[in-house]
Motif scaffolding. Structure first.
Motif, PDB file in Angstrom:
ATOM      1  N   ILE A   1       0.770  -1.161   0.158  1.00  0.00           N
ATOM      2  CA  ILE A   1      -0.036   0.047  -0.018  1.00  0.00           C
ATOM      3  C   ILE A   1       0.816   1.066   0.041  1.00  0.00           C
TER       4      ILE A   1
ATOM      5  N   HIS B   1      -4.500  -0.708  -6.775  1.00  0.00           N
ATOM      6  CA  HIS B   1      -4.782   0.567  -5.779  1.00  0.00           C
ATOM      7  C   HIS B   1      -5.683   1.462  -6.497  1.00  0.00           C
TER       8      HIS B   1
ATOM      9  N   LEU C   1      -6.825  -5.303  -2.394  1.00  0.00           N
ATOM     10  CA  LEU C   1      -5.339  -5.265  -1.889  1.00  0.00           C
ATOM     11  C   LEU C   1      -4.825  -6.634  -1.484  1.00  0.00           C
TER      12      LEU C   1
END
Length: 298
Positions: A222, A274, A293
């Motif tokens: 992330i 993302h 994710l």
């Protein structure tokens, strides 16, 4: 200008410190405080060093600071030392100019109700009157006054215990105070104020009672792009649980994710995932944003 400015408070003037604090610590609610002295002289003055500090007992605290320029104290402070009562009136947009006018440093004994055009109404449990035009007024008894210093700029904490609340029914919806109807204003730095309107409001779900998974449990990738903001990541961290392997496996069968898996390089794959996760967040679909994710072949 790129970088950080660090300031030792001992190297700047009180006036400079005052400007920094009032601009940085904002918005601040406004207490339009009405007080009275033993000579029955009424004073009305606004203070933005103000907030609620306890529900049981109900405690509001505001602070009439010593004036920076000459270290004098305000009539409000003089009054509450003589008569330990105050009415704290809330300020909405409909009275903001009159509230500002009441902050004028009129001579002692001058009634700011008269100068501002605001209407005094007799209180029930305390001597100072309340402001008719205020949406909410709190009649308070003073429990304590704490002086924070003797120099200009030093605050004086007036600890006020609420004994009676007055609410204008105009601002109720089904018996509950309505934030949109209230249209409250708050103090910023300099001459600036802000207004609580529907356009300026947004909602954030409180952390779930069962405890969110936390940002530390999210996949480390992330942080490899700037697509997901800190707010996005914080929202994902409030999820109740990590999706199971079965949930992720089923989710991967979606065509969009299968195409990403086959055709994208590692970095492009992360960026694409993302973007998909962010799209789900904008649709308020935190579950699928989280599953995106956790796709295992990233």
């Amino acid at each position: 200008m790129i970088g950080i400015t660090s300031i030792d408070v001992n190297t700047i003037s009180t006036a400079e410190m005052h400007r920094i604090l009032l601009t940085a610590v904002a918005p601040r609610p406004i207490a339009l405080a009405s007080t009275i002295n033993t000579g029955n002289n009424i004073n009305l003055s606004p203070f933005s060093f103000f907030n609620v500090f306890s529900t049981n007992p109900p405690i509001l605290i505001f602070s009439p600071a010593r004036r920076v320029r000459d270290n004098t104290i305000k009539h409000t402070l003089e009054n509450v030392k003589q008569v330990k009562e105050v009415v704290i009136n809330c300020v909405n947009h409909s009275i903001v100019e009159q509230m500002s006018l009441s902050s004028t440093e009129y001579d002692k004994g001058v009634n700011e109700f008269v100068k501002s055009g605001l209407t005094p109404i007799a209180s029930i449990k305390v001597k100072p009157p309340r402001v008719k035009e205020s949406p909410i007024s709190f009649e308070c008894e003073i429990d304590n006054i704490i002086e924070l210093g003797k120099e200009g700029g030093a605050g004086n904490l007036i600890i006020a215990r609420v004994v009676l609340v007055h609410i204008d029914n105009t601002y109720l919806t089904k018996g509950v105070l309505d934030t949109l109807k209230l249209d409250l204003v708050a103090r910023m730095g300099g001459n600036w104020y802000t207004r609580v309107t529907e356009q300026s409001l947004f909602e954030i779900q409180k952390p779930i009672k069962t405890k969110g998974i936390g940002v530390d449990i999210l996949p480390k990738h992330i942080y490899e792009t700037n697509i997901l903001t800190g707010n996005d990541i914080g929202r994902l961290g409030n999820a109740e649980k990590v999706p199971s392997k079965e949930e992720i496996s089923s989710f991967k069968q979606k065509l969009e994710l299968k195409e990403i898996s086959r055709n994208f390089s590692h970095q492009s794959k992360i960026e694409a995932l993302h973007k998909i996760s962010k799209k789900y967040l904008h649709e308020n679909n935190v579950g699928d944003a989280l599953k995106t994710l956790f796709v295992q072949d990233v």
